[in-house]
Design a protein around this motif. Structure first.
Motif, PDB file in Angstrom:
ATOM      1  N   GLU A  78       0.833  -1.196   0.000  1.00 34.73           N
ATOM      2  CA  GLU A  78       0.000   0.000   0.000  1.00 34.73           C
ATOM      3  C   GLU A  78       0.873   1.254   0.000  1.00 34.73           C
ATOM      4  O   GLU A  78       2.072   1.189   0.258  1.00 34.73           O
ATOM      5  CB  GLU A  78      -0.938   0.020   1.210  1.00 34.73           C
ATOM      6  CG  GLU A  78      -0.234   0.074   2.547  1.00 34.73           C
ATOM      7  CD  GLU A  78      -1.209   0.083   3.715  1.00 34.73           C
ATOM      8  OE1 GLU A  78      -2.412   0.291   3.499  1.00 34.73           O
ATOM      9  OE2 GLU A  78      -0.751  -0.104   4.863  1.00 34.73           O
ATOM     10  N   TYR A  79       0.229   2.410  -0.291  1.00 40.18           N
ATOM     11  CA  TYR A  79       0.915   3.697  -0.271  1.00 40.18           C
ATOM     12  C   TYR A  79       0.613   4.424   1.037  1.00 40.18           C
ATOM     13  O   TYR A  79      -0.472   4.284   1.605  1.00 40.18           O
ATOM     14  CB  TYR A  79       0.442   4.584  -1.427  1.00 40.18           C
ATOM     15  CG  TYR A  79       0.649   4.001  -2.796  1.00 40.18           C
ATOM     16  CD1 TYR A  79       1.907   4.003  -3.394  1.00 40.18           C
ATOM     17  CD2 TYR A  79      -0.421   3.454  -3.504  1.00 40.18           C
ATOM     18  CE1 TYR A  79       2.090   3.465  -4.663  1.00 40.18           C
ATOM     19  CE2 TYR A  79      -0.248   2.927  -4.768  1.00 40.18           C
ATOM     20  CZ  TYR A  79       1.005   2.931  -5.341  1.00 40.18           C
ATOM     21  OH  TYR A  79       1.177   2.398  -6.589  1.00 40.18           O
ATOM     22  N   LYS A  80       1.581   5.220   1.464  1.00 36.59           N
ATOM     23  CA  LYS A  80       1.402   6.094   2.620  1.00 36.59           C
ATOM     24  C   LYS A  80       1.633   7.533   2.165  1.00 36.59           C
ATOM     25  O   LYS A  80       2.694   7.861   1.635  1.00 36.59           O
ATOM     26  CB  LYS A  80       2.396   5.723   3.722  1.00 36.59           C
ATOM     27  CG  LYS A  80       2.359   6.636   4.947  1.00 36.59           C
ATOM     28  CD  LYS A  80       3.428   6.206   5.951  1.00 36.59           C
ATOM     29  CE  LYS A  80       3.476   7.120   7.154  1.00 36.59           C
ATOM     30  NZ  LYS A  80       4.529   6.697   8.111  1.00 36.59           N
ATOM     31  N   VAL A  81       0.624   8.383   2.356  1.00 39.53           N
ATOM     32  CA  VAL A  81       0.718   9.788   1.964  1.00 39.53           C
ATOM     33  C   VAL A  81       0.656  10.638   3.221  1.00 39.53           C
ATOM     34  O   VAL A  81      -0.274  10.514   4.022  1.00 39.53           O
ATOM     35  CB  VAL A  81      -0.433  10.171   1.012  1.00 39.53           C
ATOM     36  CG1 VAL A  81      -0.302  11.638   0.600  1.00 39.53           C
ATOM     37  CG2 VAL A  81      -0.456   9.274  -0.213  1.00 39.53           C
ATOM     38  N   GLN A  91       3.247  18.593  10.109  1.00 38.87           N
ATOM     39  CA  GLN A  91       2.407  17.523   9.578  1.00 38.87           C
ATOM     40  C   GLN A  91       0.982  17.650  10.098  1.00 38.87           C
ATOM     41  O   GLN A  91       0.747  17.882  11.288  1.00 38.87           O
ATOM     42  CB  GLN A  91       2.967  16.153   9.960  1.00 38.87           C
ATOM     43  CG  GLN A  91       2.166  15.001   9.376  1.00 38.87           C
ATOM     44  CD  GLN A  91       2.731  13.644   9.730  1.00 38.87           C
ATOM     45  OE1 GLN A  91       3.918  13.489   9.956  1.00 38.87           O
ATOM     46  NE2 GLN A  91       1.871  12.635   9.757  1.00 38.87           N
ATOM     47  N   LEU A  92       0.024  17.458   9.185  1.00 39.75           N
ATOM     48  CA  LEU A  92      -1.388  17.548   9.530  1.00 39.75           C
ATOM     49  C   LEU A  92      -2.084  16.200   9.572  1.00 39.75           C
ATOM     50  O   LEU A  92      -2.973  15.979  10.395  1.00 39.75           O
ATOM     51  CB  LEU A  92      -2.113  18.442   8.520  1.00 39.75           C
ATOM     52  CG  LEU A  92      -1.710  19.904   8.447  1.00 39.75           C
ATOM     53  CD1 LEU A  92      -2.486  20.608   7.341  1.00 39.75           C
ATOM     54  CD2 LEU A  92      -1.938  20.605   9.783  1.00 39.75           C
ATOM     55  N   ASP A  93      -1.731  15.293   8.661  1.00 40.68           N
ATOM     56  CA  ASP A  93      -2.496  14.056   8.546  1.00 40.68           C
ATOM     57  C   ASP A  93      -1.675  13.014   7.796  1.00 40.68           C
ATOM     58  O   ASP A  93      -0.617  13.319   7.224  1.00 40.68           O
ATOM     59  CB  ASP A  93      -3.803  14.332   7.791  1.00 40.68           C
ATOM     60  CG  ASP A  93      -4.922  13.382   8.186  1.00 40.68           C
ATOM     61  OD1 ASP A  93      -4.622  12.338   8.811  1.00 40.68           O
ATOM     62  OD2 ASP A  93      -6.085  13.676   7.876  1.00 40.68           O
ATOM     63  N   SER A 113      -1.204  26.623   1.607  1.00 34.35           N
ATOM     64  CA  SER A 113      -0.536  25.773   0.639  1.00 34.35           C
ATOM     65  C   SER A 113      -0.208  24.449   1.324  1.00 34.35           C
ATOM     66  O   SER A 113       0.485  24.425   2.340  1.00 34.35           O
ATOM     67  CB  SER A 113       0.740  26.451   0.131  1.00 34.35           C
ATOM     68  OG  SER A 113       1.333  25.699  -0.897  1.00 34.35           O
ATOM     69  N   TYR A 114      -0.705  23.351   0.760  1.00 39.96           N
ATOM     70  CA  TYR A 114      -0.534  22.030   1.363  1.00 39.96           C
ATOM     71  C   TYR A 114       0.544  21.247   0.620  1.00 39.96           C
ATOM     72  O   TYR A 114       0.611  21.267  -0.610  1.00 39.96           O
ATOM     73  CB  TYR A 114      -1.842  21.253   1.334  1.00 39.96           C
ATOM     74  CG  TYR A 114      -2.937  21.911   2.144  1.00 39.96           C
ATOM     75  CD1 TYR A 114      -3.065  21.677   3.503  1.00 39.96           C
ATOM     76  CD2 TYR A 114      -3.845  22.779   1.538  1.00 39.96           C
ATOM     77  CE1 TYR A 114      -4.066  22.291   4.245  1.00 39.96           C
ATOM     78  CE2 TYR A 114      -4.846  23.395   2.264  1.00 39.96           C
ATOM     79  CZ  TYR A 114      -4.953  23.144   3.623  1.00 39.96           C
ATOM     80  OH  TYR A 114      -5.948  23.752   4.347  1.00 39.96           O
ATOM     81  N   LEU A 115       1.359  20.555   1.388  1.00 43.14           N
ATOM     82  CA  LEU A 115       2.451  19.765   0.840  1.00 43.14           C
ATOM     83  C   LEU A 115       2.197  18.298   1.151  1.00 43.14           C
ATOM     84  O   LEU A 115       1.772  17.953   2.257  1.00 43.14           O
ATOM     85  CB  LEU A 115       3.773  20.240   1.444  1.00 43.14           C
ATOM     86  CG  LEU A 115       5.061  19.633   0.916  1.00 43.14           C
ATOM     87  CD1 LEU A 115       6.171  20.690   0.943  1.00 43.14           C
ATOM     88  CD2 LEU A 115       5.503  18.436   1.751  1.00 43.14           C
ATOM     89  N   TYR A 116       2.470  17.420   0.175  1.00 38.86           N
ATOM     90  CA  TYR A 116       2.227  15.983   0.326  1.00 38.86           C
ATOM     91  C   TYR A 116       3.485  15.203  -0.029  1.00 38.86           C
ATOM     92  O   TYR A 116       4.212  15.566  -0.963  1.00 38.86           O
ATOM     93  CB  TYR A 116       1.080  15.534  -0.580  1.00 38.86           C
ATOM     94  CG  TYR A 116      -0.236  16.208  -0.297  1.00 38.86           C
ATOM     95  CD1 TYR A 116      -1.184  15.618   0.528  1.00 38.86           C
ATOM     96  CD2 TYR A 116      -0.543  17.448  -0.865  1.00 38.86           C
ATOM     97  CE1 TYR A 116      -2.397  16.242   0.789  1.00 38.86           C
ATOM     98  CE2 TYR A 116      -1.751  18.080  -0.610  1.00 38.86           C
ATOM     99  CZ  TYR A 116      -2.672  17.472   0.220  1.00 38.86           C
ATOM    100  OH  TYR A 116      -3.871  18.094   0.478  1.00 38.86           O
TER     101      TYR A 116
END
Length: 221
Positions: A78-81, A91-93, A113-116
């Motif tokens: 699976e992926y983790k974002v 970090q928010l979530d 502005s959100y960073l992933y």
């Protein structure tokens, strides 16, 4: 296994030590004979590929879509974002998915502005490293004898931003007002758009050399 078999291959193992023994069972009774224990660890294949976000784009006022390429690792699970506000320090979530697209509805696209970042987790719980993150564009502005517009930079395509394109909403949809190079983060629109009644609503989008496109929020002045 049957009594004639004296070999066995254990598969689907993780990166840890395993201990085995063999027990022989008499065919006509409860008599058994057990071997000594042997321990060993498999030659485990780790995911050495560094994962990257391909695109982060504002879809609506409260919706951001995040895209990435499909994993090529044979043991992928699976992926983790991870989601951050502004920078990697806040970090928010975090999200887990097997898809190659994440839609985030818990956003205020005209304010932040959100960073992933993206990593891949294999079936044994091991996580690879992330390389490039993706960061949404926030468009801001005010009107005083013209529309003064500025925006945050899109981050971080491997080849950077080729151009930013500014658009205005007209009766038939969005139309281009101007485009600037990837290092320019402001523009003044002094055109009188006579076909627009009421407020001027703008958006901007970034394009890289591969043709990827990331949209900002919409602002109305």
């Amino acid at each position: 296994t049957s009594g004639e078999v004296n070999t066995y291959t254990d598969k689907g193992l993780c990166d840890e030590e395993y201990t085995y023994y063999v027990q022989a069972v008499h065919p006509n009774s409860d008599l058994t004979s057990r071997s000594f224990n042997v321990s060993n660890s498999p030659l485990y294949e780790y995911n050495t590929f560094e994962s990257s976000i391909d695109l982060v784009s504002v879809e609506t006022e409260n919706e951001i879509s995040v895209h990435w390429s499909k994993s090529q690792f044979s043991e992928f699970e699976e992926y983790k974002v991870l989601k951050y506000k502004g920078s990697l320090a806040n970090q928010l979530d975090e999200f887990y998915t097997t898809d190659t697209t994440l839609v985030d509805y818990d956003v205020a696209t005209d304010q932040t502005s959100y960073l992933y970042t993206l990593t891949e987790i294999d079936r044994c719980g091991n996580e690879n490293k992330h390389r490039r993150e993706g960061k949404s564009i926030v468009l801001m502005g005010n009107y005083s004898g013209g529309s003064y517009l500025n925006w945050t930079a899109y981050e971080t395509w491997e080849t950077g931003v080729k151009n930013y394109y500014l658009e205005i909403m007209k009766p038939g949809g969005f139309e281009e007002v101007a485009h600037v190079d990837g290092n320019t983060l402001a523009y003044k629109d002094t055109v009188d758009h006579i076909e627009v009644i009421g407020r001027y609503c703008y958006r901007i989008y970034a394009v890289n050399n591969q043709g990827d496109t990331s949209y900002s929020n919409i602002i109305c002045l």
